[in-house]
Design a protein around this motif. Structure first.
Motif, short mmCIF file in Angstrom:
data_model
loop_
_atom_site.label_atom_id
_atom_site.label_comp_id
_atom_site.label_asym_id
_atom_site.label_seq_id
_atom_site.Cartn_x
_atom_site.Cartn_y
_atom_site.Cartn_z
N ALA A 27 9.55 36.25 39.84
CA ALA A 27 10.59 36.21 40.87
C ALA A 27 10.16 36.97 42.11
O ALA A 27 10.28 36.48 43.22
N GLY A 28 9.69 38.18 41.92
CA GLY A 28 9.25 38.98 43.05
C GLY A 28 10.41 39.48 43.86
O GLY A 28 11.49 38.88 43.87
N PRO A 29 10.28 40.57 44.58
CA PRO A 29 11.37 41.09 45.39
C PRO A 29 11.60 40.23 46.63
O PRO A 29 10.66 39.76 47.26
N ALA A 30 12.86 40.01 46.97
CA ALA A 30 13.18 39.23 48.18
C ALA A 30 12.98 40.11 49.40
O ALA A 30 13.48 41.21 49.47
N SER A 31 12.25 39.60 50.37
CA SER A 31 11.96 40.39 51.56
C SER A 31 12.99 40.09 52.63
O SER A 31 13.47 38.97 52.76
N ALA A 32 13.36 41.12 53.38
CA ALA A 32 14.28 40.93 54.50
C ALA A 32 13.53 40.30 55.65
O ALA A 32 12.32 40.51 55.81
N HIS A 33 14.24 39.52 56.46
CA HIS A 33 13.58 38.86 57.58
C HIS A 33 14.51 38.87 58.79
O HIS A 33 15.69 39.22 58.70
N VAL A 34 13.98 38.49 59.93
CA VAL A 34 14.75 38.48 61.18
C VAL A 34 15.77 37.35 61.11
O VAL A 34 15.46 36.22 60.74
N THR A 35 17.01 37.66 61.51
CA THR A 35 18.08 36.66 61.51
C THR A 35 18.80 36.69 62.86
O THR A 35 18.65 37.63 63.64
N VAL A 36 19.57 35.64 63.12
CA VAL A 36 20.39 35.58 64.32
C VAL A 36 21.85 35.62 63.88
O VAL A 36 22.25 34.93 62.94
N ASN A 37 22.64 36.44 64.55
CA ASN A 37 24.04 36.62 64.18
C ASN A 37 24.93 36.53 65.41
O ASN A 37 24.61 37.17 66.44
N PRO A 38 26.03 35.77 65.35
CA PRO A 38 26.46 34.94 64.21
C PRO A 38 25.51 33.78 64.00
O PRO A 38 24.66 33.50 64.84
N LYS A 39 25.71 33.09 62.91
CA LYS A 39 24.81 31.99 62.56
C LYS A 39 25.27 30.65 63.11
O LYS A 39 24.55 29.66 63.01
N GLU A 40 26.48 30.58 63.70
CA GLU A 40 27.00 29.32 64.24
C GLU A 40 27.57 29.53 65.63
O GLU A 40 28.05 30.62 65.97
N ALA A 41 27.51 28.46 66.42
CA ALA A 41 28.11 28.46 67.77
C ALA A 41 28.44 27.01 68.12
O ALA A 41 28.00 26.07 67.45
N ALA A 42 29.23 26.83 69.17
CA ALA A 42 29.68 25.49 69.56
C ALA A 42 28.78 24.90 70.64
O ALA A 42 28.36 25.59 71.57
N GLN A 43 28.48 23.63 70.51
CA GLN A 43 27.69 22.92 71.51
C GLN A 43 28.44 22.92 72.85
O GLN A 43 29.66 22.80 72.89
N GLY A 44 27.67 23.05 73.93
CA GLY A 44 28.26 22.99 75.25
C GLY A 44 28.87 24.27 75.75
O GLY A 44 29.21 24.38 76.93
N GLY A 45 29.02 25.27 74.87
CA GLY A 45 29.63 26.53 75.28
C GLY A 45 28.60 27.63 75.43
O GLY A 45 27.39 27.42 75.32
N TYR A 46 29.11 28.83 75.69
CA TYR A 46 28.26 30.02 75.79
C TYR A 46 28.46 30.86 74.53
O TYR A 46 29.55 30.89 73.95
N ALA A 47 27.41 31.53 74.12
CA ALA A 47 27.48 32.34 72.90
C ALA A 47 26.75 33.66 73.11
O ALA A 47 25.74 33.71 73.81
N ARG A 48 27.29 34.69 72.50
CA ARG A 48 26.60 35.98 72.44
C ARG A 48 26.06 36.14 71.03
O ARG A 48 26.81 36.21 70.07
N VAL A 49 24.75 36.14 70.92
CA VAL A 49 24.10 36.28 69.62
C VAL A 49 23.23 37.53 69.63
O VAL A 49 22.91 38.07 70.69
N ALA A 50 22.88 37.98 68.45
CA ALA A 50 22.02 39.16 68.32
C ALA A 50 20.94 38.87 67.30
O ALA A 50 21.23 38.38 66.20
N PHE A 51 19.71 39.15 67.66
CA PHE A 51 18.60 39.02 66.73
C PHE A 51 18.50 40.33 65.95
O PHE A 51 18.21 41.39 66.52
N ARG A 52 18.77 40.26 64.66
CA ARG A 52 18.77 41.44 63.79
C ARG A 52 17.40 41.59 63.15
O ARG A 52 16.93 40.71 62.44
N VAL A 53 16.77 42.73 63.42
CA VAL A 53 15.38 42.95 63.00
C VAL A 53 15.32 44.13 62.04
O VAL A 53 15.44 45.29 62.44
N PRO A 54 15.13 43.87 60.75
CA PRO A 54 14.94 44.96 59.80
C PRO A 54 13.47 45.37 59.73
O PRO A 54 12.58 44.54 59.96
N ASN A 55 13.20 46.63 59.44
CA ASN A 55 11.82 47.10 59.31
C ASN A 55 11.42 47.03 57.83
O ASN A 55 12.04 47.66 56.98
#
Length: 245
Positions: A27-55
């Motif tokens: 199985a091995g340990p699951a590694s954390a990775h870079v994600t974007v939050n929130p994970k959904e947004a609407a087409q045609g609009g504006y969104a504030r997202v954050a790239f979450r970076v774990p070390n």
């Protein structure tokens, strides 16, 4: 008998340990990775997202983050929020056809954002950092895949660049994905109410109803008058002396 029981118990314990080791090893340990939050947004609009970076490193710190925007989904307006201790730089590329933003045609779009740590601001082991971005209007596509390079203080680079495959397991180095949903349709305006057109029959009904109401009111007035007159007569009778023969 006791020795035989002990031997069987020890053998069972060894077998369980071996099986657990094999399962955990595969199985091995699951590694954390870079994600974007929130994970959904609407087409045609504006969104504030954050790239979450774990070390992920136990000994090195994250000193630089490079986010590449998808070429097949350019965005006309991209702005970053200041992150204390980090500098930010952007790169542009030509887009064809141009992007329309608030009635203006843009021939260039942001293609890459790079954050670099200064001083002691690097993301240390056991920590994570978010890098906020505002963007829009979001393109009319199903998703945006951002390829990210994470550079460590020891020179190692984690490449989060693998796009997801439909129906497949998560790739080894998954790229952050922003799912775009169709914009909600505007609420339908209420249909104007139809004008009421009276027919001759309706007029007759209205006249009949009016006559009935008038007669009812007249009857009520007559009844009240009768009660008043009766009351006056009764009072007068009580006031007059009784004449005995």
């Amino acid at each position: 008998m006791t020795r035989l029981r002990r031997t069987a118990t020890a053998a069972a314990a060894l077998a369980f340990t071996a099986a657990a080791t094999a399962v955990l090893g595969f199985a091995g340990p699951a590694s954390a990775h870079v994600t974007v939050n929130p994970k959904e947004a609407a087409q045609g609009g504006y969104a504030r997202v954050a790239f979450r970076v774990p070390n992920e490193s136990d000994t090195a710190s994250t000193t630089k983050i490079e986010v590449t925007l998808p070429e097949n989904a350019p965005v006309g307006s991209v702005s970053t929020m200041p992150v204390p201790g980090w500098t930010v730089a952007t790169e542009k590329r030509k887009v064809d056809p141009p992007i329309e933003v608030h009635g203006s045609q843009l021939a260039e779009a942001i293609s890459k954002i790079t954050w670099t740590a200064t001083g002691d601001a690097a993301v240390k082991p056991g920590q994570f950092q978010e890098f906020p971005v505002s963007m829009g209007p979001l393109p009319k596509v199903d998703s945006m895949v951002f390829k990210v390079l994470q550079t460590y203080s020891d020179g190692h680079i984690s490449r989060w660049i693998d796009p997801p495959a439909p129906g497949a397991e998560e790739p080894e180095n998954p790229a952050p994905v922003l799912t775009l949903t169709a914009a909600a349709a505007p609420a339908a305006s209420a249909a104007p109410s139809a004008a009421v057109v009276s027919s001759p029959d309706d007029d007759d009904d209205d006249e009949g109803n009016g006559l009935a109401v008038g007669l009812g009111v007249a009857g009520l007035v007559a009844g009240l008058a009768g009660l008043v007159l009766g009351g006056l007569a009764f009072a007068r009778t009580r006031r007059e002396p009784v004449v005995r023969s």
